[in-house]
Design a protein around this motif. Structure first.
Motif, PDB file in Angstrom:
ATOM      1  N   TYR A 189      -4.533  10.495   7.868  1.00  0.00           N
ATOM      2  CA  TYR A 189      -3.649  10.329   6.655  1.00  0.00           C
ATOM      3  C   TYR A 189      -2.473  11.571   6.979  1.00  0.00           C
ATOM      4  O   TYR A 189      -1.836  11.967   5.876  1.00  0.00           O
ATOM      5  N   THR A 247       1.787   8.570   7.082  1.00  0.00           N
ATOM      6  CA  THR A 247       0.611   8.015   6.440  1.00  0.00           C
ATOM      7  C   THR A 247      -0.103   8.685   5.371  1.00  0.00           C
ATOM      8  O   THR A 247      -0.780   8.020   4.394  1.00  0.00           O
ATOM      9  N   ALA A 306       5.394   1.248   5.343  1.00  0.00           N
ATOM     10  CA  ALA A 306       6.211   2.344   4.501  1.00  0.00           C
ATOM     11  C   ALA A 306       7.488   2.249   4.713  1.00  0.00           C
ATOM     12  O   ALA A 306       8.267   3.078   4.005  1.00  0.00           O
ATOM     13  N   GLU A 310       3.345  -0.509  11.163  1.00  0.00           N
ATOM     14  CA  GLU A 310       1.996  -0.057  10.358  1.00  0.00           C
ATOM     15  C   GLU A 310       0.993   0.507  10.987  1.00  0.00           C
ATOM     16  O   GLU A 310       0.790   0.293  12.396  1.00  0.00           O
ATOM     17  N   GLU A 336       1.519   9.202   2.700  1.00  0.00           N
ATOM     18  CA  GLU A 336       1.995   8.357   1.774  1.00  0.00           C
ATOM     19  C   GLU A 336       1.422   7.206   1.171  1.00  0.00           C
ATOM     20  O   GLU A 336       1.809   6.455   0.121  1.00  0.00           O
ATOM     21  N   LEU A 337       0.348   6.889   2.088  1.00  0.00           N
ATOM     22  CA  LEU A 337      -0.575   5.645   2.054  1.00  0.00           C
ATOM     23  C   LEU A 337      -1.246   5.870   0.409  1.00  0.00           C
ATOM     24  O   LEU A 337      -1.934   6.757   0.047  1.00  0.00           O
ATOM     25  N   LYS A 338      -1.128   4.776  -0.518  1.00  0.00           N
ATOM     26  CA  LYS A 338      -1.781   4.907  -1.667  1.00  0.00           C
ATOM     27  C   LYS A 338      -3.516   4.464  -1.623  1.00  0.00           C
ATOM     28  O   LYS A 338      -3.933   4.918  -2.531  1.00  0.00           O
ATOM     29  N   ARG A 339      -3.853   4.022  -0.537  1.00  0.00           N
ATOM     30  CA  ARG A 339      -5.273   3.520  -0.535  1.00  0.00           C
ATOM     31  C   ARG A 339      -5.853   4.449   0.580  1.00  0.00           C
ATOM     32  O   ARG A 339      -5.419   4.970   1.454  1.00  0.00           O
ATOM     33  N   THR A 352      -2.336  -1.649   8.073  1.00  0.00           N
ATOM     34  CA  THR A 352      -2.789  -0.915   6.821  1.00  0.00           C
ATOM     35  C   THR A 352      -1.317  -1.122   5.654  1.00  0.00           C
ATOM     36  O   THR A 352      -1.132  -0.286   4.821  1.00  0.00           O
ATOM     37  N   THR A 398       0.874  -1.060   0.117  1.00  0.00           N
ATOM     38  CA  THR A 398      -0.008  -0.045  -0.103  1.00  0.00           C
ATOM     39  C   THR A 398       1.114   1.220  -0.140  1.00  0.00           C
ATOM     40  O   THR A 398       0.328   2.313  -0.093  1.00  0.00           O
ATOM     41  N   TYR A 399       2.235   1.171   0.023  1.00  0.00           N
ATOM     42  CA  TYR A 399       3.025   2.188   0.139  1.00  0.00           C
ATOM     43  C   TYR A 399       4.093   1.845  -1.096  1.00  0.00           C
ATOM     44  O   TYR A 399       4.598   0.632  -1.178  1.00  0.00           O
TER      45      TYR A 399
END
Ligand code: DO4
Ligand code: MG
Length: 292
Positions: A189, A211, A242, A130, A213-216, A239, A71-72
């Motif tokens: 986020y 957070t 990273a 995480e 940088e989280l893609k989702r 989640t 997710t990162y």
């Protein structure tokens, strides 16, 4: 304010002091409630005082831990590097459907200060710091905690079909120190995340991420998890990481892993190699973690 499990029950703590105690027998009982009822239960907690002591892992009953992967960008890069089948990681990073996998139940989870295990049959192991979502039975995110998705890179790198063995075993997961209610975190986020690995009393590795940088989207991860499954005692959804220490870093027996997230506190765990090196006291802590 943080909701913690202690050997004398559930408590609301601020720093190292108890502020109130709850009459509920387990966290699972609280995770059966809707957000509004949970808030009311915390508001009605009986004021109390005194030192909080060492928290137990914030999980009990039939609550499960699930995790999201890749997710990162950093996780995608590290897996492309380690894997004999790199494109699956690039594909899942950009796919609409996220990677979600079962990680642990209560008895496999270490709380703050309890040892996590790296597998004795693995040669390359990492902690994965995480943001972990605490989700009630109604698919509502009610809180956040810090997670460590301890993972074998040699086993996963060998063949991605070995993922359950790389990820799921006794004490492969740490959570804690407690649960920060979702309504107290203005922006999940925008949480800074720091990890430090101490070896022989010296800082051996450190890194930080955020957070942002989280893609989702967090709600999207939860919604996929609940699509065709139920979690009557709630679920903790980690989640994704990273931060991955650079090759050839591997965890060693005796290392200490410290993971801190803004507003969620510090999760600190010693590392042991092989479940056989957990002591009798660790076993007692494990059975306490699964009761309730
Ligand atoms: O794809 C394997 C797991 C990825 C993971 O655990 C992570 O990105 O945090
Ligand atoms: Mg992970």
């Amino acid at each position: 304010m943080m909701l913690v499990r202690t050997s004398s029950g559930l408590a609301l703590v601020e720093g190292d002091q108890v502020r109130a105690r709850l009459p509920h027998s387990s966290l699972a009982e609280l995770l059966r409630l809707r957000t509004t009822d949970l808030r009311a239960a915390l508001d009605a907690a009986q004021p109390a005082s005194g030192p909080a002591g060492r928290p137990l892992a914030p999980i009990d009953g039939e609550t499960e831990v699930w995790a999201a992967g890749v997710t990162y960008r950093r996780s995608e890069e590290a897996r492309v590097e380690e894997s004999g089948t790199p494109d699956i990681y690039t594909k899942v990073y950009t796919a609409e459907r996220p990677e979600l996998f079962f990680k642990a139940n209560a008895r496999r989870v270490a709380g703050a200060e309890e040892p996590v295990v790296v597998r004795a049959d693995s040669t390359w192991d990492v902690p994965e710091p995480e943001l972990a979502l605490v989700v009630n039975a109604h698919a509502e995110i009610v809180g956040y905690t810090v997670g460590n998705d301890v993972s074998s890179r040699s086993i996963e790198g060998d063949n991605p079909l070995y993922l359950p063995q790389a990820k799921v075993y006794a004490r492969s997961c740490a959570l804690g120190p407690g649960i920060t209610p979702a309504w107290e975190v203005a922006d999940p986020y925008a949480l800074g995340m720091r990890m430090r690995i101490v070896r022989n009393g010296q800082q051996h590795w450190s890194g930080e991420a955020n957070t942002s940088e989280l893609k989702r989207r967090l709600d999207d991860l939860v919604s996929y998890l609940f699509r065709e499954d139920d979690f009557p005692d709630g679920v903790i959804l980690s989640t994704g990481t990273a931060l991955v220490p650079e090759t050839p870093f591997t965890l060693q027996h005796g290392d200490i892993v410290e993971i801190e997230l803004d507003q969620l506190g510090l999760l600190r765990n010693p590392v042991v190699q092989g479940k056989g090196r957990l002591s009798v006291n660790d076993g007692e802590a494990r059975s306490l973690a699964s009761s309730g």
